[in-house]
Design an enzyme around this catalytic site. Structure first.
Site, PDB file in Angstrom:
ATOM      1  N   GLU A  47       0.788  -1.335   0.126  1.00 49.51           N
ATOM      2  CA  GLU A  47      -0.077  -0.137  -0.083  1.00 49.51           C
ATOM      3  C   GLU A  47       0.775   1.251   0.169  1.00 49.51           C
ATOM      4  OE1 GLU A  47      -1.584   0.470   3.953  1.00 49.51           O
ATOM      5  OE2 GLU A  47      -3.244   1.609   3.163  1.00 49.51           O
ATOM      6  N   LYS A 128      -9.333   1.743  -2.006  1.00 51.59           N
ATOM      7  CA  LYS A 128      -9.337   1.127  -0.536  1.00 51.59           C
ATOM      8  C   LYS A 128     -11.138   1.448   0.141  1.00 51.59           C
ATOM      9  CE  LYS A 128      -7.122   0.930   3.985  1.00 51.59           C
ATOM     10  NZ  LYS A 128      -5.735   1.416   4.424  1.00 51.59           N
ATOM     11  N   CYS A 193      -4.709  -3.100   2.781  1.00 47.66           N
ATOM     12  CA  CYS A 193      -4.506  -3.192   4.292  1.00 47.66           C
ATOM     13  C   CYS A 193      -5.765  -3.489   5.140  1.00 47.66           C
ATOM     14  CB  CYS A 193      -3.830  -1.803   4.549  1.00 47.66           C
ATOM     15  SG  CYS A 193      -3.312  -2.058   6.357  1.00 47.66           S
TER      16      CYS A 193
HETATM   17  N1  CDV Z   1      -2.964   1.184   6.687  1.00 45.28           N
HETATM   18  C1  CDV Z   1      -3.945   0.392   7.368  1.00 45.28           C
HETATM   19  O1  CDV Z   1      -5.025   0.425   6.803  1.00 45.28           O
HETATM   20  N2  CDV Z   1      -3.588  -0.091   8.317  1.00 45.28           N
HETATM   21  C2  CDV Z   1      -4.655  -0.565   9.354  1.00 45.28           C
HETATM   22  C3  CDV Z   1      -4.267   0.163  10.570  1.00 45.28           C
HETATM   23  C4  CDV Z   1      -5.608  -0.023  11.498  1.00 45.28           C
HETATM   24  C5  CDV Z   1      -3.174  -0.195  11.408  1.00 45.28           C
HETATM   25  C6  CDV Z   1      -4.607  -1.831   9.218  1.00 45.28           C
HETATM   26  O2  CDV Z   1      -5.535  -2.389   9.506  1.00 45.28           O
HETATM   27  O3  CDV Z   1      -3.515  -2.570   9.219  1.00 45.28           O
END
Ligand code: CDV
Length: 344
Positions: A47, A128, A193
């Site tokens: 990401e 996303k 993510c």
């Molecule tokens: N970049 C992300 O989406 N990080 C999130 C947060 C909560 C650390 C994750 O779910 O890993």
């Protein structure tokens, strides 16, 4: 019929605020070249791969903020990113890469694209959907912020699976005499993510027969203001938990949707103080980890997989057509938050 695919996650070690675009790009190209030595056909990058994970910073200067973004259409031509696409084309390797997208009307999205080397073009784009964190920084001045709700709009492209051409010879095509499930070009889906923690995202792909889910991430190892903590944890304990949860969702959801998954981290200590987990891995439709990162640095994680392995789950335990009961699942789309039963 076996449908063999050689896939890789290109984990990036820390990318600092001070890292230059050129330096990060060279590291990504080096990873792509290492994956090529292993004969990889598809390489997934993390990401917001081209820069540090800037949503942890409160950036009020528009010019500075814009420097982290790209226009999706110009990715394969922009000076900031083009060399990666040129190298992918030269090596004949498909790539999927995450970046901060700025649209023509000024909106921001946390986006990833899929570039097909055989087609020489971007064939799929994902934005996303699940944006974690807050719009405003935490009150605690030492907190690790996650200001994605400030900089990005929630993704509006849904979870659209797509086929990737040119990777497996002899597969069934449109108009083939006998068309069967699981015999065509690979069916892929992208997530970014936090999306990986949401079963709804996986199921949307599962319902399209997804065979490989690609997910790049930047996951904080120690961020008590963000994660919450029922009991005080050391940074080491918190990070162990974060890696556990990462693998849990990749393995569990791969199993429940009978698909492979590839996840690529941006890892390590960014700017000397923001810790990101590693744990990039490739999981199988039976939920096993086939390959995983051993470091929190730049590292290629590689596996040769057979998409035919998806058939067992898709045709038996998770044959959706035979076993799902959609008349009982209405709450999933009728309700967003939790409504407990009335108190006794
Ligand atoms: N970049 C992300 O989406 N990080 C999130 C947060 C909560 C650390 C994750 O779910 O890993």
């Amino acid at each position: 019929m076996p449908r063999i695919l050689k896939i890789a996650a290109a984990q990036l070690g820390p990318v600092h605020l001070t890292s230059t675009r050129q330096d990060t790009l060279s590291r990504m190209i080096k990873l792509l070249q290492s994956a090529s030595m292993l004969d990889a056909q598809l390489v997934l990058f993390p990401e917001t791969a081209f820069t540090t994970f800037f949503p942890r910073h409160l950036i009020s200067d528009q010019k500075e903020l814009d420097s982290f973004f790209e226009h999706a259409g110009s990715l394969p031509t922009s000076l900031n990113t083009r060399p990666l696409f040129d190298e992918a084309k030269r090596l004949g390797i498909d790539i999927s890469v995450g970046f901060a997208e700025r649209t023509a009307d000024g909106k921001g999205y946390n986006t990833s694209i899929y570039y097909s080397a055989s087609k020489r073009e971007v064939i799929a784009k994902y934005r996303k959907v699940h944006l974690p964190g807050t719009k405003e920084p935490f009150e605690n001045p030492d907190a690790v912020n996650q200001l994605e709700k400030r900089y990005f709009e929630p993704g509006n492209l849904g979870f659209k699976a797509f086929r990737t051409p040119g990777l497996i010879p002899g597969v069934q095509k449109k108009g083939s005499e006998k068309v069967e499930a699981g015999q065509g070009d690979p069916v892929m889906g992208m997530m970014i993510c936090n999306d990986r923690r949401w079963v709804e995202a996986w199921r949307c792909y599962g319902l399209q027969g997804v065979e490989v889910v690609l997910c790049g991430y930047n996951t904080a190892g120690f961020a008590p203001d963000l994660w919450g903590a029922r009991r005080p944890m050391t940074p080491e304990e918190a990070e162990t938990d974060a890696v556990f949860h990462h693998k849990l969702v990749m393995q569990g959801n791969s199993y429940m949707n009978s698909c492979f998954s590839v996840s690529a981290a941006k890892a390590g200590l960014e700017d000397g103080k923001y810790d990101l987990i590693g744990g990039s891995c490739i999981t199988s439709p039976e939920g096993h980890v086939l390959a995983e990162a051993k470091t929190k640095d730049d590292e290629v994680v590689f596996a040769e997989i057979d998409l035919e392995d998806c058939r067992q789950g898709k045709e038996r335990t998770f044959d959706f057509d035979r076993h799902r009961r959609i008349d009982q699942y209405a709450l999933i789309t009728l309700q967003t938050g939790v409504v407990e039963p009335e108190l006794l």
